[in-house]
Design a protein around this motif. Sequence first.
Motif, short mmCIF file in Angstrom:
data_model
loop_
_atom_site.label_atom_id
_atom_site.label_comp_id
_atom_site.label_asym_id
_atom_site.label_seq_id
_atom_site.Cartn_x
_atom_site.Cartn_y
_atom_site.Cartn_z
N TYR A 121 22.44 3.93 13.22
CA TYR A 121 21.52 4.92 12.68
C TYR A 121 22.24 5.89 12.95
O TYR A 121 23.36 6.38 14.29
N ALA A 134 22.53 -0.03 16.35
CA ALA A 134 20.48 -0.33 15.71
C ALA A 134 20.21 -1.83 15.48
O ALA A 134 20.17 -1.79 14.32
N LEU A 137 17.18 -2.66 16.34
CA LEU A 137 16.12 -1.54 15.19
C LEU A 137 16.43 -2.85 13.29
O LEU A 137 15.58 -2.93 12.93
N TRP A 138 17.38 -3.77 13.48
CA TRP A 138 17.52 -4.24 12.53
C TRP A 138 16.53 -5.35 12.20
O TRP A 138 16.25 -5.80 13.38
N LEU A 140 13.54 -4.61 11.71
CA LEU A 140 12.03 -3.91 11.81
C LEU A 140 11.17 -3.66 10.07
O LEU A 140 12.04 -2.97 9.70
N THR A 142 9.98 -0.64 8.09
CA THR A 142 9.48 0.67 8.11
C THR A 142 8.91 1.56 9.28
O THR A 142 9.49 2.36 9.67
N THR A 145 10.09 1.02 12.93
CA THR A 145 11.50 2.02 12.80
C THR A 145 11.44 2.83 13.42
O THR A 145 11.64 3.56 13.54
N ARG A 148 9.97 3.59 16.18
CA ARG A 148 10.71 3.29 17.72
C ARG A 148 11.18 4.32 18.26
O ARG A 148 11.77 5.31 18.92
N CYS A 162 14.30 5.63 6.49
CA CYS A 162 15.24 4.44 7.37
C CYS A 162 14.43 3.07 5.94
O CYS A 162 13.70 3.35 4.75
N LYS A 199 21.16 1.58 9.00
CA LYS A 199 19.38 1.84 9.26
C LYS A 199 18.71 2.88 9.09
O LYS A 199 17.34 2.80 8.37
N ALA A 200 18.63 3.87 9.26
CA ALA A 200 17.81 5.04 9.87
C ALA A 200 18.78 6.29 9.39
O ALA A 200 20.01 6.34 10.33
#
Length: 652
Positions: A121, A134, A137-138, A140, A142, A145, A148, A162, A199-200
């Motif tokens: 991210y 990330a 986070l992968w 998850l 939106t 994410t 978090r 994201c 991811k974001a």
Amino acid sequence: MFAVMGKILWVDLSEGRCWEEAVPEWVYQTYLSGMGLAAYTLYRAVPAGADPLGPENVLGFVSGLLTGTGSMMTGRWMVTGKSPLTGTWGDANCGGTLAPAIKHAGYDGIFVRGISPRPVYLYVDHGRAELRAADELWGLDTRQTEDRLQALFTGRPVSVACIGPAGEKCSRIAGISNDQGRMAARSGLGAVMGAKRLKALVVSGAFPIPTAQPEEMQRLTKRFLRWANFQPPFVNGQGARLLGTVMRWMPLSLRQDGMLYKFFLTKYGTVGLNQFSIETGDAPVGNWAGTNEDFPPNRSETVNPDRIREREQAKYHCYSCPVGCGGMTHFAGGQRETHKPEYETVLALGGLLLNQDLESIFEANEMLNRAGMDSISAGGTLAFALEAYERGWITREDTGGLELRWGDSTVILELLRRMIAREGIGDWLADGSRAAAERMGRGSIEAAVQAGGQELAMHDGRNDPGFALHAALDPTPGRHTVGAYLYYEMFQLWRKIPRLPAARGPLYPKGHKYGADREKAVQAAANSQFIQLLNGAGGCLFGAFIGMQRMPLFEWLNAATGWDLDAEAYLRIGRNIQTARQAFNARENLPLKAPISPRALGLPPQTRGANRGRSVPLEELASLYWAEMGWDESSGRPPRAELAALGLEAEE
């Protein structure tokens, strides 16, 4: 320079590095910021023929010139790039909180190229930028994410944009989420983030945004707020439906003043005219093959705006918005909350599928928001699947045992789950209806109602041909937010630009809308130019609907920048932006009139219902529109000399 930050941030994911680039003043004077800055930048940075999901595609996140200047309804952000859904210029527009965060971080835009070797991210804080791992986070959704990431940054407010599972799996109808449910949904640009393993974005900052005339900005804003806050008490959902029925039977059309729409928008949000749109023929039914008679008032009662509003717990306001058309609502029983579904979502998952189960619409809306998937394209693709099954193009063997029935909410939700997961038949559908039809064959493209690969929104060109014209001719095909005859009526641009013709009215024959003449081309070109000016400023379409005699967009621009331009000069800037977007597609040697479903054009016309006997003369309108834009009237290509003048190409 006033009102802009004067630079952009570049990120190369392949190399793992970030750097700044100064933006020359003439670029802002030619294109503003926002969409214009993105169009200028991407035209120069994305090579012709680039794979939309490859490293050469550039994803741009941009904030408008007026964002953060004290103006109202100017907090929109845009994401841009080559669309994996259409292969054309792609963009998506969103509210939420990201637009001011980008500028307060010190930039007018963030541009990302390359592909990261692992999920990352991007963290941007007050002029500093870095890529962070990330991996955790992968996978998850939106909301997970964003929760978090927000928990990691408690010292200063951050804005998060994201993707969810749809973007990670490169669904070509994936979008990008901000503020836990505001979606930059169109053009499939969430798939570009997924392909880049980005991811974001987490963006924060506190840089001030200077304006040339702050006292004048304040005066103009106070004047606008008197209109934006005016709200009579008589508006209700049943009255809107009855008005729609009356207007359907009337032989005349009523010129629309956007203040009426604003009244519904303030009370209900975008769902305020659900039943009105069904009754008038604005909202398509049964995959565009049905009519209002297939979803009459006793069935459309399920989407009565009063039934949706009664679940609203609190209004949601995007940045710098006094109207607050969004809302936080709850499911039946009150155990879970969700963003209020929008008009497009409700009707794409309601009347388009002949679905009367409101609870399933709320459930599907939450699924799509968490997955990061476009509800318009998802609804249109589901409608395609239901018709394909009904007509025998697919069987229970293809669907994994599902019997696809119109209006069956259990089946609709399961099919949607499989689309998000790319499971079984869902893998066929996850890239939209055109891709599914190409895979299915058997003439099924007939039931894929789209333009250039993008599913059409819930506004029927057989009711307002302007929607069909712009869906086929805009550089981002299939869009409903880029123009319509109705929009021209509400913008009332002729009050600021005398050369523009006033819209017919207050009453005029309905048949007038279905001809092809220069007056309509002038209006359509003005729409295109004005919308792109609005996108360069970061303005909200709903604010512009209130009318340019009430929303001081041109005056705000002058007060913010210190310029002294009239409305005509600003409209030329909008034309510059539209020309750059058109040139992006022309360089790809794509058809500049996107292939659009004949069904959406009334070919053949319907024989019953609100739109019976109506068709759109698109071929004639295209040439007239291109000529009015100053492009080649047979091909739509902008002249090379104009591109050179705009700093895009050297003149031959």
